[in-house]
Design a protein around this motif. Structure first.
Motif, mmCIF file in Angstrom:
data_model
loop_
_atom_site.group_PDB
_atom_site.id
_atom_site.type_symbol
_atom_site.label_atom_id
_atom_site.label_comp_id
_atom_site.label_asym_id
_atom_site.label_seq_id
_atom_site.Cartn_x
_atom_site.Cartn_y
_atom_site.Cartn_z
ATOM 1 N N THR A 41 102.555 49.934 59.088
ATOM 2 C CA THR A 41 101.627 48.808 58.922
ATOM 3 C C THR A 41 100.636 48.682 60.067
ATOM 4 O O THR A 41 99.815 47.763 60.060
ATOM 5 C CB THR A 41 102.408 47.486 58.803
ATOM 6 N N LEU A 42 100.701 49.587 61.047
ATOM 7 C CA LEU A 42 99.857 49.435 62.234
ATOM 8 C C LEU A 42 98.360 49.412 61.913
ATOM 9 O O LEU A 42 97.646 48.537 62.427
ATOM 10 C CB LEU A 42 100.160 50.548 63.241
ATOM 11 N N PRO A 43 97.835 50.306 61.081
ATOM 12 C CA PRO A 43 96.386 50.238 60.813
ATOM 13 C C PRO A 43 95.957 48.887 60.242
ATOM 14 O O PRO A 43 94.923 48.330 60.646
ATOM 15 C CB PRO A 43 96.164 51.379 59.811
ATOM 16 N N HIS A 44 96.745 48.362 59.305
ATOM 17 C CA HIS A 44 96.383 47.080 58.702
ATOM 18 C C HIS A 44 96.505 45.946 59.727
ATOM 19 O O HIS A 44 95.610 45.086 59.817
ATOM 20 C CB HIS A 44 97.292 46.791 57.510
ATOM 21 N N ILE A 45 97.581 45.920 60.490
ATOM 22 C CA ILE A 45 97.772 44.861 61.489
ATOM 23 C C ILE A 45 96.684 44.948 62.553
ATOM 24 O O ILE A 45 96.207 43.912 63.056
ATOM 25 C CB ILE A 45 99.170 44.960 62.123
ATOM 26 N N ALA A 46 96.273 46.157 62.908
ATOM 27 C CA ALA A 46 95.181 46.316 63.874
ATOM 28 C C ALA A 46 93.883 45.736 63.320
ATOM 29 O O ALA A 46 93.126 45.058 64.038
ATOM 30 C CB ALA A 46 95.008 47.786 64.225
ATOM 31 N N ASP A 47 93.617 45.991 62.034
ATOM 32 C CA ASP A 47 92.420 45.416 61.418
ATOM 33 C C ASP A 47 92.498 43.891 61.393
ATOM 34 O O ASP A 47 91.498 43.204 61.642
ATOM 35 C CB ASP A 47 92.254 45.945 59.985
ATOM 36 N N LEU A 48 93.689 43.367 61.082
ATOM 37 C CA LEU A 48 93.869 41.916 61.053
ATOM 38 C C LEU A 48 93.643 41.313 62.429
ATOM 39 O O LEU A 48 92.990 40.269 62.571
ATOM 40 C CB LEU A 48 95.288 41.591 60.554
ATOM 41 N N THR A 49 94.148 41.963 63.462
ATOM 42 C CA THR A 49 93.963 41.476 64.833
ATOM 43 C C THR A 49 92.493 41.492 65.226
ATOM 44 O O THR A 49 91.980 40.538 65.820
ATOM 45 C CB THR A 49 94.784 42.333 65.800
ATOM 46 N N THR A 50 91.808 42.577 64.881
ATOM 47 C CA THR A 50 90.375 42.662 65.184
ATOM 48 C C THR A 50 89.603 41.536 64.512
ATOM 49 O O THR A 50 88.720 40.911 65.121
ATOM 50 C CB THR A 50 89.810 44.020 64.727
ATOM 51 N N TYR A 51 89.938 41.275 63.272
ATOM 52 C CA TYR A 51 89.256 40.203 62.529
ATOM 53 C C TYR A 51 89.486 38.848 63.189
ATOM 54 O O TYR A 51 88.544 38.050 63.335
ATOM 55 C CB TYR A 51 89.775 40.194 61.091
ATOM 56 N N MET A 52 90.700 38.583 63.607
ATOM 57 C CA MET A 52 90.995 37.315 64.278
ATOM 58 C C MET A 52 90.256 37.217 65.612
ATOM 59 O O MET A 52 89.728 36.158 65.966
ATOM 60 C CB MET A 52 92.494 37.168 64.498
ATOM 61 N N ILE A 53 90.204 38.319 66.354
ATOM 62 C CA ILE A 53 89.501 38.314 67.637
ATOM 63 C C ILE A 53 88.023 38.019 67.434
ATOM 64 O O ILE A 53 87.417 37.229 68.181
ATOM 65 C CB ILE A 53 89.701 39.666 68.354
ATOM 66 N N GLN A 54 87.424 38.638 66.439
ATOM 67 C CA GLN A 54 86.005 38.390 66.162
ATOM 68 C C GLN A 54 85.753 36.903 65.899
ATOM 69 O O GLN A 54 84.788 36.319 66.411
ATOM 70 C CB GLN A 54 85.558 39.226 64.960
#
Length: 418
Positions: A221-234
């Motif tokens: 799940t790392l790619p998806h969780i990384a995308d989710l984290t990036t979205y939250m940071i933005q």
């Protein structure tokens, strides 16, 4: 202007301390029975204006032998009422104004002090206009930058086919990846110097056996969780940049505050989506459980206390305003590394903390509300203890899986470099 002249001024908010409350008929004209001016009510047992009320009180408290220059035949009107004090006083007494109803100086001062205390008490229970304006700004910016439905979230598919497993391994032989030290376009306006470091193992350093760099570890799940984290940071960066008080800070302090508070603010926002009955985070059409974080490579040393934290905070049943103020208090923390204007940030955080407490005191009605503020502060403190562990675990995942799963923005935020 002297006190004598003040008696003929329009009534003030505190000028009715010696009024005698009596019922008035709707048809009764509100005309001063002494001079014919507009009356403000019954004063000392007679319908009078503020000017004649003040004149009568002063004349009785400081008795003086008034003399009429016209043998006591003056007709008192609004225009000439100050020309003959003798006839004006006689008119006051003739319409029934009573000396006995005049309060002593001590009684007047006692009443004024009580009024002042009540005003202070009232202010302590309510937010000032400037405080309410700041709260309105915070909530407005939050609503613009918090996508509760995740309708704008673009992500790589999430893979849950493999059971969660521990991914922490001895990676002494795995070279530590270089951290990218620049923000992406969301921080481009900060004009911060950049470097061209790589987030993967270099060709010279790459080992032959992939297992030495965590090749046997599953990060489904790392790619998806990384995308989710990036979205939250933005979104959190947009929230901070939408605040006037944040934009007023120097650029280096803005970056230090964002890096220090990012994990905490993400968890506050995620908590607004946490369902205590299912233990899941409901992000629009997407639903996450803690196993998804473990499949991404995070360890239980972080996940177990983090799960308990979400239950604790969610059970406080916070209002949206309280969540937003929590985010702002976390953002403006004066003890973050690399800050240059700590005093300014400390005052901002103190103002926000006072506003949070005042909001709770004035808006909450349930018993036990006085315990809510210290419980929120305890939650903020607890998150600080998990912040460093989160950073260490992300850096560890970067080490054992040095691919492009993480956006450069994440690497900059978790970088320990000032």
């Amino acid at each position: 202007m002297s006190k004598e002249h003040l008696s003929d001024c329009p009534p003030s908010q505190n000028s009715t301390e010696d009024n005698e409350e009596e019922d008035e008929e709707d048809w009764e004209p509100r005309v001063c029975q002494v001079c014919g001016d507009h009356a403000t009510g019954y004063h000392f047992h007679a319908m009078t204006c503020e000017g004649c009320k003040g004149f009568f009180r002063r004349s009785v408290k400081r008795p003086t032998e008034f003399q009429c220059p016209r043998q006591g035949v003056c007709v008192i009107t609004k225009l000439n009422r100050r020309e003959c004090q003798a006839c004006r006083l006689r008119k006051c007494l003739s319409i029934g104004m009573l000396k006995e109803l005049i309060m002593s100086d001590e009684a007047v001062e006692t009443r004024r002090n009580r009024i002042r205390r009540n005003k202070v008490f009232d202010r302590s229970l309510g937010l000032s206009p400037s405080q309410q304006s700041l709260i309105d700004e915070l909530v407005n910016v939050h609503n613009k930058t918090f996508d509760a439905t995740f309708s704008r979230f673009q992500f790589r598919p999430i893979d849950r086919d493999v059971n969660p497993m521990s991914v922490w391994k001895d990676t002494a032989s795995c070279p530590k990846s270089a951290l990218i030290t620049h923000m992406d376009k969301w921080l481009s306006s900060f004009s911060r110097p950049t470097s061209t470091g790589s987030s993967s193992c270099s060709s010279e350093e790459k080992v032959e056996d992939d297992s030495d760099c965590g090749g046997n570890t599953v990060f489904t799940t790392l790619p998806h969780i990384a995308d989710l984290t990036t979205y939250m940071i933005q979104n959190i960066i947009s929230f901070a940049k939408g605040l006037h008080s944040f934009r007023a800070l120097v650029i280096d302090d803005q970056i230090s505050l964002l890096k220090g508070a990012m994990f905490e603010m993400m968890q506050i926002r995620f908590n607004m989506l946490f369902n205590v009955k299912t233990g899941n985070w409901e992000c629009g059409s997407l639903t996450y459980c803690m196993d998804d974080a473990e499949r991404a490579g995070f360890h239980r040393h972080l996940l177990d206390p983090l799960m308990q934290y979400h239950y604790t905070l969610r059970n406080l049943q916070l209002q949206e305003v309280e969540y937003v103020l929590m985010q702002a208090i976390s953002l403006f923390s004066p003890d973050r590394a690399g800050l240059t204007h700590r005093n300014v940030i400390d005052k901002l955080q103190e103002k926000l903390a006072i506003m949070l407490k005042m909001h709770i005191d004035s808006k909450r009605t349930k018993s036990g509300k006085h315990l809510l503020y210290p419980k929120i502060v305890a939650c903020l403190t607890e998150m600080r203890t998990m912040n460093e562990e989160y950073t260490n675990q992300v850096l560890h995942i970067v080490d054992v899986k040095p691919d492009n799963s993480f956006d450069p923005l994440i690497l900059e935020v978790i970088s320990k470099d000032p």
